[in-house]
Design a protein around this motif. Structure first.
Motif, PDB file in Angstrom:
ATOM      1  N   ASN A   2       0.140  49.816  35.878  1.00 10.07           N
ATOM      2  CA  ASN A   2       1.066  49.068  35.024  1.00 10.07           C
ATOM      3  C   ASN A   2       2.446  49.000  35.689  1.00 10.07           C
ATOM      4  O   ASN A   2       2.670  49.562  36.747  1.00 10.07           O
ATOM      5  CB  ASN A   2       1.133  49.686  33.618  1.00 10.07           C
ATOM      6  CG  ASN A   2       1.658  51.105  33.638  1.00 10.07           C
ATOM      7  OD1 ASN A   2       2.567  51.415  34.387  1.00 10.07           O
ATOM      8  ND2 ASN A   2       1.074  51.963  32.818  1.00 10.07           N
ATOM      9  N   ASP A   3       3.381  48.298  35.068  1.00 14.91           N
ATOM     10  CA  ASP A   3       4.713  48.099  35.646  1.00 14.91           C
ATOM     11  C   ASP A   3       5.457  49.410  35.850  1.00 14.91           C
ATOM     12  O   ASP A   3       6.224  49.553  36.792  1.00 14.91           O
ATOM     13  CB  ASP A   3       5.541  47.161  34.775  1.00 14.91           C
ATOM     14  CG  ASP A   3       5.043  45.723  34.850  1.00 14.91           C
ATOM     15  OD1 ASP A   3       4.362  45.415  35.853  1.00 14.91           O
ATOM     16  OD2 ASP A   3       5.321  44.943  33.928  1.00 14.91           O
ATOM     17  N   THR A   4       5.231  50.384  34.977  1.00 18.75           N
ATOM     18  CA  THR A   4       5.922  51.674  35.113  1.00 18.75           C
ATOM     19  C   THR A   4       5.519  52.355  36.413  1.00 18.75           C
ATOM     20  O   THR A   4       6.342  52.928  37.110  1.00 18.75           O
ATOM     21  CB  THR A   4       5.576  52.586  33.920  1.00 18.75           C
ATOM     22  OG1 THR A   4       5.849  51.891  32.717  1.00 18.75           O
ATOM     23  CG2 THR A   4       6.378  53.865  33.962  1.00 18.75           C
ATOM     24  N   ASP A   5       4.244  52.294  36.771  1.00 17.31           N
ATOM     25  CA  ASP A   5       3.770  52.916  38.007  1.00 17.31           C
ATOM     26  C   ASP A   5       4.445  52.307  39.228  1.00 17.31           C
ATOM     27  O   ASP A   5       4.708  52.986  40.204  1.00 17.31           O
ATOM     28  CB  ASP A   5       2.249  52.762  38.150  1.00 17.31           C
ATOM     29  CG  ASP A   5       1.503  53.559  37.093  1.00 17.31           C
ATOM     30  OD1 ASP A   5       2.078  54.545  36.588  1.00 17.31           O
ATOM     31  OD2 ASP A   5       0.368  53.180  36.780  1.00 17.31           O
ATOM     32  N   ARG A   6       4.722  51.040  39.200  1.00 18.72           N
ATOM     33  CA  ARG A   6       5.331  50.357  40.348  1.00 18.72           C
ATOM     34  C   ARG A   6       6.800  50.731  40.521  1.00 18.72           C
ATOM     35  O   ARG A   6       7.350  50.606  41.597  1.00 18.72           O
ATOM     36  CB  ARG A   6       5.211  48.857  40.178  1.00 18.72           C
ATOM     37  CG  ARG A   6       3.794  48.380  40.264  1.00 18.72           C
ATOM     38  CD  ARG A   6       3.730  46.937  39.855  1.00 18.72           C
ATOM     39  NE  ARG A   6       2.478  46.702  39.177  1.00 18.72           N
ATOM     40  CZ  ARG A   6       1.611  45.807  39.559  1.00 18.72           C
ATOM     41  NH1 ARG A   6       1.858  45.010  40.537  1.00 18.72           N
ATOM     42  NH2 ARG A   6       0.482  45.669  38.910  1.00 18.72           N
ATOM     43  N   ASP A   7       7.445  51.189  39.454  1.00 16.28           N
ATOM     44  CA  ASP A   7       8.863  51.507  39.509  1.00 16.28           C
ATOM     45  C   ASP A   7       9.142  52.910  40.047  1.00 16.28           C
ATOM     46  O   ASP A   7      10.284  53.254  40.301  1.00 16.28           O
ATOM     47  CB  ASP A   7       9.495  51.389  38.119  1.00 16.28           C
ATOM     48  CG  ASP A   7       9.490  49.942  37.624  1.00 16.28           C
ATOM     49  OD1 ASP A   7       9.348  49.038  38.465  1.00 16.28           O
ATOM     50  OD2 ASP A   7       9.615  49.747  36.401  1.00 16.28           O
TER      51      ASP A   7
END
Length: 193
Positions: A2-7
């Protein structure tokens, strides 16, 4: 994903061969640091000693003792300088945590070593605090002696330049970011008979 993992920040992703080359370079650096640390430790072991010629008197639950008595017949003595100013009602929280963490020191005897705790507070305060904490360590008061001052764990500008861990009072104030430097400091001193 998800987007959190990419941040989440992480190192670059490389091939296994690139990673291995980096790891081997890092290993060489780690070995160099270890060798330097070993050299410094060897220098420390060869460092000269200073003969203690002053007579220091301590008060313990078991009565008055001289420094030599604290060795308990052994060749080495470790003194834990516990911050407890005579005006305080309780010992330092950090020193309390350390003293609580020492555990069973009986194995020191096998290395011909004794360990005691020394503070400037009167013995009555030390014994009361020791009972409160449930400790059985040997604790002595250096109240009224120069011991803590001479071994640079109590600093007092009226007794000369302030120094702790080879830093002046001004350097200490800057290092800890405080306006005023405490008179009591923690430490360990090791003596050899």
């Amino acid at each position: 994903m998800n987007d959190t993992d990419r941040d989440i920040a992480h190192p670059p992703i490389v091939t296994r061969d690139e990673w291995l080359a980096q790891r081997l370079k890092l290993l060489d650096e780690e070995k160099a640091v270890t060798k330097a640390y070993d050299r410094v430790n060897a220098m420390r072991r060869r460092l000269s000693m200073v003969k203690v010629e002053k007579t220091y008197i301590f008060m313990g639950a078991d009565g008055e003792k001289k420094l030599i008595d604290l060795f308990q017949g052994r060749r080495q003595l470790i003194v834990h300088h516990f911050m407890f100013d005579p005006a305080w009602e309780k010992g330092c929280r950090s020193c309390t945590w350390h003293a609580s963490s020492f555990g069973n020191l009986a194995s020191l005897a096998a290395t011909d070593t004794s360990m005691v705790t020394v503070s400037r507070a009167p013995i009555e305060k030390l014994v009361a605090y020791q009972r409160e904490k449930g400790w059985s360590n040997l604790w002595y008061s250096s109240h009224g002696s120069d011991f803590n001052f001479d071994f640079m764990v109590t600093v007092d500008p009226s007794r000369g330049p302030m120094q702790y861990k080879y830093k002046t009072g001004e350097e200490l104030t800057t290092a800890i970011g405080a306006v005023e430097v405490s008179s009591e400091w923690p430490g360990m001193s090791v003596f050899f008979e």
